[in-house]
Design an enzyme around this catalytic site. Structure first.
Site, PDB file in Angstrom:
ATOM      1  N   ILE A 124       0.800  -1.259   0.009  1.00 48.80           N
ATOM      2  CA  ILE A 124      -0.081  -0.023   0.022  1.00 48.80           C
ATOM      3  C   ILE A 124       0.730   1.208   0.065  1.00 48.80           C
ATOM      4  O   ILE A 124       1.811   1.365   0.722  1.00 48.80           O
ATOM      5  CB  ILE A 124      -1.014   0.070   1.095  1.00 48.80           C
ATOM      6  CG1 ILE A 124      -1.814   1.241   1.192  1.00 48.80           C
ATOM      7  CG2 ILE A 124      -0.286  -0.024   2.717  1.00 48.80           C
ATOM      8  CD1 ILE A 124      -3.306   1.260   1.934  1.00 48.80           C
ATOM      9  N   THR A 127       2.470   7.310   1.746  1.00 45.02           N
ATOM     10  CA  THR A 127       3.305   8.239   2.073  1.00 45.02           C
ATOM     11  C   THR A 127       4.136   8.879   0.982  1.00 45.02           C
ATOM     12  O   THR A 127       4.511   7.837   0.144  1.00 45.02           O
ATOM     13  CB  THR A 127       4.465   7.502   3.077  1.00 45.02           C
ATOM     14  OG1 THR A 127       3.554   6.971   4.166  1.00 45.02           O
ATOM     15  CG2 THR A 127       5.264   8.603   3.808  1.00 45.02           C
ATOM     16  N   ALA A 131       4.589  14.140   2.490  1.00 48.84           N
ATOM     17  CA  ALA A 131       3.319  13.747   3.226  1.00 48.84           C
ATOM     18  C   ALA A 131       3.250  12.528   3.573  1.00 48.84           C
ATOM     19  O   ALA A 131       3.230  11.433   3.086  1.00 48.84           O
ATOM     20  CB  ALA A 131       2.263  13.942   1.835  1.00 48.84           C
ATOM     21  N   GLY A 132       3.230  12.407   5.195  1.00 47.77           N
ATOM     22  CA  GLY A 132       3.183  11.344   5.760  1.00 47.77           C
ATOM     23  C   GLY A 132       2.081  11.419   6.712  1.00 47.77           C
ATOM     24  O   GLY A 132       1.022  10.947   6.392  1.00 47.77           O
ATOM     25  N   ILE A 158       7.732   2.420   1.012  1.00 44.49           N
ATOM     26  CA  ILE A 158       6.714   1.572   1.017  1.00 44.49           C
ATOM     27  C   ILE A 158       7.126   0.108   1.317  1.00 44.49           C
ATOM     28  O   ILE A 158       8.263  -0.350   0.808  1.00 44.49           O
ATOM     29  CB  ILE A 158       6.247   1.749  -0.632  1.00 44.49           C
ATOM     30  CG1 ILE A 158       5.742   2.998  -0.735  1.00 44.49           C
ATOM     31  CG2 ILE A 158       4.933   0.561  -0.908  1.00 44.49           C
ATOM     32  CD1 ILE A 158       4.756   3.896   0.298  1.00 44.49           C
ATOM     33  N   GLU A 242      -5.719  -1.810  11.899  1.00 45.67           N
ATOM     34  CA  GLU A 242      -4.385  -1.896  11.770  1.00 45.67           C
ATOM     35  C   GLU A 242      -3.559  -1.280  13.013  1.00 45.67           C
ATOM     36  O   GLU A 242      -2.401  -1.840  13.354  1.00 45.67           O
ATOM     37  CB  GLU A 242      -4.250  -0.801  10.819  1.00 45.67           C
ATOM     38  CG  GLU A 242      -2.708  -0.369  10.448  1.00 45.67           C
ATOM     39  CD  GLU A 242      -2.415   0.562   9.139  1.00 45.67           C
ATOM     40  OE1 GLU A 242      -3.331   0.911   8.522  1.00 45.67           O
ATOM     41  OE2 GLU A 242      -1.317   1.259   9.182  1.00 45.67           O
ATOM     42  N   ARG A 243      -4.131  -0.549  13.905  1.00 46.48           N
ATOM     43  CA  ARG A 243      -3.521  -0.139  15.182  1.00 46.48           C
ATOM     44  C   ARG A 243      -3.516  -1.318  15.813  1.00 46.48           C
ATOM     45  O   ARG A 243      -2.552  -1.603  16.941  1.00 46.48           O
ATOM     46  CB  ARG A 243      -3.931   1.152  15.641  1.00 46.48           C
ATOM     47  CG  ARG A 243      -3.792   2.201  14.788  1.00 46.48           C
ATOM     48  CD  ARG A 243      -4.511   3.320  14.986  1.00 46.48           C
ATOM     49  NE  ARG A 243      -3.710   4.510  14.031  1.00 46.48           N
ATOM     50  CZ  ARG A 243      -4.650   5.320  13.369  1.00 46.48           C
ATOM     51  NH1 ARG A 243      -5.664   5.888  13.994  1.00 46.48           N
ATOM     52  NH2 ARG A 243      -3.872   6.245  12.462  1.00 46.48           N
ATOM     53  N   GLN A 336      20.207  -2.517  28.092  1.00 49.88           N
ATOM     54  CA  GLN A 336      20.976  -1.936  29.111  1.00 49.88           C
ATOM     55  C   GLN A 336      21.390  -3.115  29.991  1.00 49.88           C
ATOM     56  O   GLN A 336      22.857  -3.459  30.328  1.00 49.88           O
ATOM     57  CB  GLN A 336      20.463  -1.035  30.140  1.00 49.88           C
ATOM     58  CG  GLN A 336      21.295  -0.360  30.973  1.00 49.88           C
ATOM     59  CD  GLN A 336      22.138   0.533  30.354  1.00 49.88           C
ATOM     60  OE1 GLN A 336      22.131   0.894  29.227  1.00 49.88           O
ATOM     61  NE2 GLN A 336      23.188   0.790  30.995  1.00 49.88           N
ATOM     62  N   LEU A 337      20.655  -4.072  30.054  1.00 49.57           N
ATOM     63  CA  LEU A 337      20.958  -5.215  31.145  1.00 49.57           C
ATOM     64  C   LEU A 337      22.027  -6.427  30.420  1.00 49.57           C
ATOM     65  O   LEU A 337      22.677  -7.160  30.940  1.00 49.57           O
ATOM     66  CB  LEU A 337      19.642  -6.098  31.582  1.00 49.57           C
ATOM     67  CG  LEU A 337      19.155  -5.283  32.519  1.00 49.57           C
ATOM     68  CD1 LEU A 337      17.599  -5.812  32.931  1.00 49.57           C
ATOM     69  CD2 LEU A 337      19.700  -5.215  34.055  1.00 49.57           C
TER      70      LEU A 337
HETATM   71  C1  LIG Z   1       9.963   1.156   7.856  1.00 51.50           C
HETATM   72  C2  LIG Z   1       8.825   1.738   7.278  1.00 51.50           C
HETATM   73  C3  LIG Z   1       7.607   1.011   6.457  1.00 51.50           C
HETATM   74  C4  LIG Z   1       6.704   2.065   6.275  1.00 51.50           C
HETATM   75  N1  LIG Z   1       5.746   1.380   5.413  1.00 51.50           N
HETATM   76  C5  LIG Z   1       4.859   2.305   4.721  1.00 51.50           C
HETATM   77  C6  LIG Z   1       3.994   1.610   3.800  1.00 51.50           C
HETATM   78  O1  LIG Z   1       3.948   0.331   3.524  1.00 51.50           O
HETATM   79  N2  LIG Z   1       3.098   2.466   3.235  1.00 51.50           N
HETATM   80  C7  LIG Z   1       3.141   3.599   3.352  1.00 51.50           C
HETATM   81  O2  LIG Z   1       2.128   4.622   2.782  1.00 51.50           O
HETATM   82  N3  LIG Z   1       3.887   4.456   4.302  1.00 51.50           N
HETATM   83  C8  LIG Z   1       4.794   3.592   4.989  1.00 51.50           C
HETATM   84  N4  LIG Z   1       5.747   4.115   5.966  1.00 51.50           N
HETATM   85  C9  LIG Z   1       5.675   5.580   6.169  1.00 51.50           C
HETATM   86  C10 LIG Z   1       4.995   6.066   7.435  1.00 51.50           C
HETATM   87  O3  LIG Z   1       3.480   5.553   7.661  1.00 51.50           O
HETATM   88  C11 LIG Z   1       5.363   7.455   7.750  1.00 51.50           C
HETATM   89  O4  LIG Z   1       6.813   7.434   7.910  1.00 51.50           O
HETATM   90  C12 LIG Z   1       4.440   7.823   9.143  1.00 51.50           C
HETATM   91  O5  LIG Z   1       3.241   8.164   8.661  1.00 51.50           O
HETATM   92  C13 LIG Z   1       5.219   9.242   9.177  1.00 51.50           C
HETATM   93  O6  LIG Z   1       5.064  10.030   8.584  1.00 51.50           O
HETATM   94  P1  LIG Z   1       6.477  11.060   8.100  1.00 51.50           P
HETATM   95  O7  LIG Z   1       7.620  10.140   8.206  1.00 51.50           O
HETATM   96  O8  LIG Z   1       6.177  11.964   6.862  1.00 51.50           O
HETATM   97  O9  LIG Z   1       6.525  11.927   9.401  1.00 51.50           O
HETATM   98  P2  LIG Z   1       5.830  13.378   9.692  1.00 51.50           P
HETATM   99  O10 LIG Z   1       4.613  13.183   9.309  1.00 51.50           O
HETATM  100  O11 LIG Z   1       6.567  14.392   8.965  1.00 51.50           O
HETATM  101  O12 LIG Z   1       6.168  13.450  10.943  1.00 51.50           O
HETATM  102  C14 LIG Z   1       7.350  13.978  11.797  1.00 51.50           C
HETATM  103  C15 LIG Z   1       7.199  14.509  13.155  1.00 51.50           C
HETATM  104  O13 LIG Z   1       6.110  15.125  13.239  1.00 51.50           O
HETATM  105  C16 LIG Z   1       4.887  14.555  14.111  1.00 51.50           C
HETATM  106  N5  LIG Z   1       3.586  15.331  13.768  1.00 51.50           N
HETATM  107  C17 LIG Z   1       3.209  15.060  12.734  1.00 51.50           C
HETATM  108  N6  LIG Z   1       1.846  15.608  12.924  1.00 51.50           N
HETATM  109  C18 LIG Z   1       1.724  16.053  13.998  1.00 51.50           C
HETATM  110  C19 LIG Z   1       0.693  16.693  14.770  1.00 51.50           C
HETATM  111  N7  LIG Z   1      -0.567  16.963  14.039  1.00 51.50           N
HETATM  112  N8  LIG Z   1       0.929  16.955  15.963  1.00 51.50           N
HETATM  113  C20 LIG Z   1       2.183  16.820  16.507  1.00 51.50           C
HETATM  114  N9  LIG Z   1       3.054  16.117  16.129  1.00 51.50           N
HETATM  115  C21 LIG Z   1       2.969  15.659  14.812  1.00 51.50           C
HETATM  116  C22 LIG Z   1       5.352  13.161  14.135  1.00 51.50           C
HETATM  117  O14 LIG Z   1       4.745  12.392  14.831  1.00 51.50           O
HETATM  118  C23 LIG Z   1       6.788  12.990  14.041  1.00 51.50           C
HETATM  119  O15 LIG Z   1       7.232  13.060  15.362  1.00 51.50           O
HETATM  120  C24 LIG Z   1       6.630   3.353   6.243  1.00 51.50           C
HETATM  121  C25 LIG Z   1       7.693   3.869   7.330  1.00 51.50           C
HETATM  122  C26 LIG Z   1       8.868   3.232   7.598  1.00 51.50           C
HETATM  123  C27 LIG Z   1       9.762   4.096   8.405  1.00 51.50           C
END
Ligand SMILES: Cc1cc2nc3c(=O)[nH]c(=O)nc-3n(C[C@H](O)[C@H](O)[C@H](O)COP(=O)(O)OP(=O)(O)OC[C@H]3O[C@@H](n4cnc5c(N)ncnc54)[C@H](O)[C@@H]3O)c2cc1C
Length: 380
Positions: A124, A127, A131-132, A158, A242-243, A336-337
């Site tokens: 899927i 991201t 845009a995450g 992804i 999912e969660r 740590q342990l």
């Molecule tokens: C190993 C791995 C596998 C993944 N697999 C998938 C996948 O299969 N498909 C897919 O689509 N994506 C995938 N992702 C992406 C993942 O879902 C995103 O990394 C995640 O949603 C966070 O988005 P971002 O990295 O853009 O961080 P950002 O959204 O830029 O966040 C940066 C920081 O800002 C904070 N933040 C954001 N919004 C707020 C808010 N409203 N209030 C306070 N703090 C906030 C966040 O908590 C974080 O600490 C994957 C990521 C990883 C690392």
């Protein structure tokens, strides 16, 4: 504490699945981590034994198992004996359900049997580089061209990005409304669909996390999932499960770290006596076990609520938030342990630690979980 949560059926399912993992997965973990990917045949092996899409209807070759406790058993066993980078749960439980819920009969008949058998691997793609957490910021666009949609954009991070044969891609379908997105089924081999490199990561080394690129990809109308203006609504629908999936796995990883550490401190001698006799060690283990047991009760309760169709978004968010933070605290204490050994990959706790770091970020970060919970308290 003895869990009352599972019955005989799930206990024997656990035994069989554990045997499968110990035979087909545990011995190969190191090689797959070095390769940055698991072999495709692994999905086929899972499929042959009925372990993919266990919920799928028998007409599609599935087992028709709706009781989430069976999935919970798999997630727990995966965390103990499996390989965290083998993302069959993403395939079976995070992507395929979209086809069940929002696909039409033709799409279901065409796609689901191949997903059950492991012939077609799913991913899927939501991201993007910019845009995450805030998906409304995505730039990938799909434009209706009459008999097909033209898809342009790029996705990143992804999972199953390289192995996948079918990618569910979220794209904007309106120039005016940033929240109007559609879900498009992009197939391996479609012209203009390219994959980037496998991204090097801190943990989850065997998982092929990749960038995907779409340049004028012609997506046939038959590959649009449901209503192309309702993608946001579709994505939101699956979030509670999912969660919960995350919560079950994070907690199981913490249990795994705890168990290896319990054994380690009995063997390791410091200043002439076992590490386990130091009060610091005893107190740390006691605190960890308390957190794990209490978290487990909540997670099992969420699974029961989910089975009853009553798991709320905020309860799932609390489960994800709490278990990922417990996992973070527990694996950190366990390293740590272990002392220096905990930093060495030949000790399980080392990779459990690096795998755990992402739990507080993906599938909705801890901050986003707190937002959801706060909204349920304050009303907005
Ligand atoms: C190993 C791995 C596998 C993944 N697999 C998938 C996948 O299969 N498909 C897919 O689509 N994506 C995938 N992702 C992406 C993942 O879902 C995103 O990394 C995640 O949603 C966070 O988005 P971002 O990295 O853009 O961080 P950002 O959204 O830029 O966040 C940066 C920081 O800002 C904070 N933040 C954001 N919004 C707020 C808010 N409203 N209030 C306070 N703090 C906030 C966040 O908590 C974080 O600490 C994957 C990521 C990883 C690392």
């Amino acid at each position: 504490m003895q869990r009352q949560h599972f019955n005989e059926e799930q206990a024997s399912f656990r035994d069989a699945y554990r045997q499968f993992l110990r035979r087909e997965v545990t011995p190969h973990r190191e090689a797959w981590r070095a390769a940055g990917m698991v072999p495709r045949e692994l999905f086929r092996k899972m499929g042959e034994l009925g372990y993919l899409l266990i919920w799928a209807d028998e007409t599609y070759g599935g087992l028709g198992v709706e009781d989430f406790r069976f999935q919970q058993v798999m997630l727990e066993e995966d965390a103990l004996y499996g390989e965290a980078g083998f993302y069959h749960t993403l395939h079976s439980r995070l992507v395929a359900p979209y086809i069940k819920h929002f696909g039409n009969a033709e799409q279901q008949a065409r796609i689901l049997p191949k997903c059950v058998s492991g012939e077609c691997i799913l991913a899927i793609a939501m991201t993007e580089p910019d845009a995450g957490s805030d998906l409304a910021g995505m730039k990938t666009r799909a434009v209706d061209q009459g008999d097909h949609w033209l898809l342009n954009g790029a996705k990143t991070y992804i999972s199953n990005g390289i192995l996948s044969d079918l990618v569910l891609v979220a794209a904007k379908t309106s120039a005016e409304n940033p929240r109007q997105i559609g879900l498009f089924l992009v197939e391996r081999g479609m012209e203009g669909f390219e994959r980037g490199r496998t991204l090097a990561k801190m943990g989850l080394k065997a998982q092929d996390t990749a960038e995907l690129f779409f340049r004028d990809v012609r997506v046939p109308k038959a590959n649009v999932l449901g209503d192309p203006s309702k993608g946001f609504h579709y994505l939101m629908r699956g979030l509670a499960e999912e969660r919960l999936i995350g919560a079950v796995g994070y907690l199981a990883n913490a249990w795994g770290s705890f168990e290896v550490t319990r054994e380690f401190v009995k063997q390791r001698k410091v200043f002439g006596k076992p590490l386990s006799e130091m009060q610091n060690t005893r107190f740390k283990l006691a605190s960890m076990l308390t957190e794990l047991e209490v978290a487990q009760v909540y997670v099992d309760q969420c699974v029961n609520r989910h089975n009853a169709g009553e798991l709320t978004a905020e309860a799932a968010a609390m489960a994800k938030l709490f278990t990922s933070e417990v996992e973070g605290r527990v694996v950190d204490e366990c390293v740590q342990l272990h002392g220096g050994a905990g930093y060495m990959d030949e000790y399980e706790v080392s990779w459990r630690y690096t795998n755990a770091r992402i739990s507080r970020v993906y599938a909705g970060s801890s901050e986003i979980m707190r937002e959801i919970i706060a909204r349920s308290i304050l009303g907005r």
